[in-house]
Scaffold this motif. Structure first.
Motif: not given
Length: 63
Positions: A39-49
Motif C-alpha cells: 500500500a505504501v512504497t519504502h525506499v530504505p536508507t543506504g540504497c546508494g543510487q
C-alpha cells in the motif's frame, strides 16, 4: 500528511499509493504492514543510487 489513516493536521486527500517513504528508519508496526502489503512504497536508507528513489516516485505519481 494525511492518507486517511490518522490526522496529522497537514491536510487531507493523499492516497496511500502516492506515499513514498525514503530513508525512513524508525517504522512502527502499522507502517511495516502498509509497506509489506504494497500500500505504501519504502525506499530504505543506504540504497546508494538515486534510481530506486526515482522509480518509486514515478510509480507513486502514476498511481
Amino acid at each position: 500528511m494525511r492518507a486517511g489513516l490518522w490526522e496529522s493536521g497537514l491536510g487531507a486527500g493523499l492516497a496511500l499509493s502516492n506515499v513514498v517513504l525514503v530513508g525512513q528508519r524508525d517504522l512502527d508496526a502499522a507502517e511495516v504492514r502498509l509497506i509489506e502489503s504494497g500500500a505504501v512504497t519504502h525506499v530504505p536508507t543506504g540504497c546508494g543510487q538515486p534510481s530506486p528513489v526515482l522509480a518509486a516516485l514515478r510509480r507513486s505519481i502514476q498511481a
